[in-house]
Design a protein around this motif. Structure first.
Motif, PDB file in Angstrom:
ATOM      1  N   THR A 121     -34.487   8.311  99.327  1.00 59.59           N
ATOM      2  CA  THR A 121     -33.741   7.703  98.589  1.00 59.59           C
ATOM      3  C   THR A 121     -32.204   8.583  99.263  1.00 59.59           C
ATOM      4  O   THR A 121     -31.647   9.223  99.987  1.00 59.59           O
ATOM      5  CB  THR A 121     -34.518   9.145  97.307  1.00 59.59           C
ATOM      6  N   GLU A 123     -30.633  11.506  97.717  1.00 61.15           N
ATOM      7  CA  GLU A 123     -31.190  12.620  97.660  1.00 61.15           C
ATOM      8  C   GLU A 123     -32.196  13.373  99.560  1.00 61.15           C
ATOM      9  O   GLU A 123     -31.378  14.406  99.830  1.00 61.15           O
ATOM     10  CB  GLU A 123     -31.765  12.898  96.818  1.00 61.15           C
ATOM     11  N   GLN A 124     -32.754  12.517  99.971  1.00 62.97           N
ATOM     12  CA  GLN A 124     -33.165  12.887 100.480  1.00 62.97           C
ATOM     13  C   GLN A 124     -31.951  12.464 102.323  1.00 62.97           C
ATOM     14  O   GLN A 124     -32.363  12.818 102.612  1.00 62.97           O
ATOM     15  CB  GLN A 124     -34.505  11.939 100.796  1.00 62.97           C
ATOM     16  N   ASP A 127     -25.350  11.185 100.299  1.00 62.71           N
ATOM     17  CA  ASP A 127     -25.043   9.979  99.471  1.00 62.71           C
ATOM     18  C   ASP A 127     -24.762   8.957 100.827  1.00 62.71           C
ATOM     19  O   ASP A 127     -24.851   7.982 100.212  1.00 62.71           O
ATOM     20  CB  ASP A 127     -24.812  10.612  98.411  1.00 62.71           C
ATOM     21  N   TYR A 130     -26.830   7.093 102.567  1.00 63.33           N
ATOM     22  CA  TYR A 130     -27.945   6.369 101.216  1.00 63.33           C
ATOM     23  C   TYR A 130     -26.597   4.968 101.219  1.00 63.33           C
ATOM     24  O   TYR A 130     -27.542   3.856 101.424  1.00 63.33           O
ATOM     25  CB  TYR A 130     -28.112   6.616 100.617  1.00 63.33           C
ATOM     26  N   ARG A 134     -27.387   0.949 102.257  1.00 60.99           N
ATOM     27  CA  ARG A 134     -27.585   0.096 101.374  1.00 60.99           C
ATOM     28  C   ARG A 134     -26.251  -1.001 101.633  1.00 60.99           C
ATOM     29  O   ARG A 134     -27.033  -2.144 101.565  1.00 60.99           O
ATOM     30  CB  ARG A 134     -27.284   0.379  99.389  1.00 60.99           C
ATOM     31  N   LYS A 325     -26.446   8.583  93.615  1.00 59.05           N
ATOM     32  CA  LYS A 325     -27.415   9.238  92.660  1.00 59.05           C
ATOM     33  C   LYS A 325     -28.014   9.273  91.277  1.00 59.05           C
ATOM     34  O   LYS A 325     -28.338  10.236  90.539  1.00 59.05           O
ATOM     35  CB  LYS A 325     -26.676  10.632  93.297  1.00 59.05           C
ATOM     36  N   ARG A 327     -29.742   7.231  87.651  1.00 53.54           N
ATOM     37  CA  ARG A 327     -30.567   6.660  87.236  1.00 53.54           C
ATOM     38  C   ARG A 327     -29.183   5.069  86.226  1.00 53.54           C
ATOM     39  O   ARG A 327     -29.082   5.914  85.644  1.00 53.54           O
ATOM     40  CB  ARG A 327     -31.442   6.366  87.063  1.00 53.54           C
TER      41      ARG A 327
END
Length: 367
Positions: A121, A123-124, A127, A130, A134, A325, A327
């Motif tokens: 994710t 968070e893991q 930003d 990730y 993506r 980050k 939803r």
């Protein structure tokens, strides 16, 4: 209050003092800036003399970094480089320090993407890593504060033709074949002062170690090359918002759909005002804006703050870096991310050394 103070402090360090109180503060910080700049210069000298160890990668490595502390558009530019290399058939790895990732220790190594899309994710992973994973699911992306450990992890994912060291200009523990340094064409050296009296991570003299200067946010008509280092090749970039926006569930629609509606915009990036200004240039004038700290975490309190600001709004707009980050269920009204697009005005000058190095590293064996 903290993000506002941070933005206010950044304005002072970027543009200089505007009040007697700010001038007095900078007078106190100036000696500290000179000391810090001297220490950074000494550190470079120590590495150059071989007094501190450096890891030599088995594949070509290109560093993409800043002299300024954030706000030059580094993440979109790394994405641009990955796309350029992949279009020519090369397999690319990106090494990130993973800033902002939850629970990331100094010895942590997190494989964000092994060539088949994000494994973690935002968070893991952090930003920025990730977002790169993506955008470029075929790339290898690793978050690791110790970039040498991240390099080993990346090379274990199969043949890599070239490695991009994200935010690497000051990370001297890895040898590099090419140093790319980003400068904002509007204010390349800010006030010329080093942290904490300015925004420079090193004194301007450090630019002599750069191989290529990448000038971001170049206006049109294009400015002439910067005079500060005329002997260094300079590659100019412009940027603009995309003509589309994407909601938090992944659906796209035209950006101009927002025109005429009540828009609230928020951004947790180094220079949020640049995002708000870019919206205005597209004819979208936000009724309210919220500037958050770079790498802002969207906890319940932060989300409630945005919800309160968005009361009565038709649209919520933010950046891609923030959207990863969030939803779709975080808000009771549409929230869209607006991508940033780069235009390279000197691509041949940039592509030549990159493609030469990538070709030299094609199908490496071992680490």
């Amino acid at each position: 209050m903290k993000p506002l103070l941070e933005c206010g402090c950044r304005r002072m360090l970027l543009e200089g003092p505007t009040t007697p109180a700010e001038a007095a503060l900078l007078a106190v910080l100036a000696p500290l800036g000179r000391i810090y700049g001297g220490l950074m210069a000494l550190r470079r000298w120590v590495y150059a003399q071989g007094l501190l160890p450096q890891v030599t990668p088995s594949v070509p490595l290109i560093s993409v970094g800043n002299l300024l502390a954030g706000g030059t558009g580094k993440t979109p530019l790394v994405s641009y480089l990955v796309d350029l290399l992949q279009r020519h058939g090369y397999r690319v790895a990106v090494l990130s320090r993973g800033y902002g990732a939850s629970g990331l220790r100094r010895d942590s190594v997190r494989l964000v993407c092994a060539g088949n899309g994000p494994l973690l994710t935002a968070e893991q992973a952090g930003d920025e890593p990730y977002l790169l994973a993506r955008r470029h699911p075929a790339a290898v992306v690793v978050s690791a504060p110790r970039r040498s450990a991240g390099l080993r992890c990346a090379l274990a994912q199969g043949p890599i033709d070239l490695v991009l060291l994200d935010d690497g200009f000051q990370h001297l523990a890895l040898r590099r074949d090419l140093d790319l340094v980003l400068l904002d064409a509007r204010r390349p050296l800010a006030t010329g002062r080093v942290l904490p009296a300015g925004l420079l991570r090193e004194a301007p003299a450090a630019l002599r170690h750069a191989d290529l200067l990448l000038l971001t946010r170049c206006p049109l008509p294009l400015p002439p090359p910067l005079a500060l280092l005329p002997e260094r090749p300079q590659v100019r970039f412009g940027q603009q918002l995309a003509s589309h926006m994407q909601d938090l569930a992944g659906a796209c629609r035209p950006l101009h759909d927002c025109r005429g509606g009540r828009v609230v915009a928020f951004a947790g990036i180094a220079a949020p005002e640049d995002f708000f200004a870019a919206l205005r240039q597209q004819g979208i004038v936000p009724a309210a804006t919220l500037a958050l700290a770079d790498h802002s975490r969207y906890d319940r309190a932060q989300l409630e703050r945005i919800q309160a600001l968005a009361a009565g709004a038709d649209w919520l707009l933010t950046t891609e870096k923030d959207a990863v980050k969030l939803r779709a269920t975080d808000f009771d009204r549409p929230c869209y991310a607006v991508p940033l697009e780069l235009v390279c005005y000197d691509e041949a000058l940039l592509a030549a050394p990159l493609l030469t190095l990538a070709e030299a590293g094609r199908h490496p064996t071992g680490c």
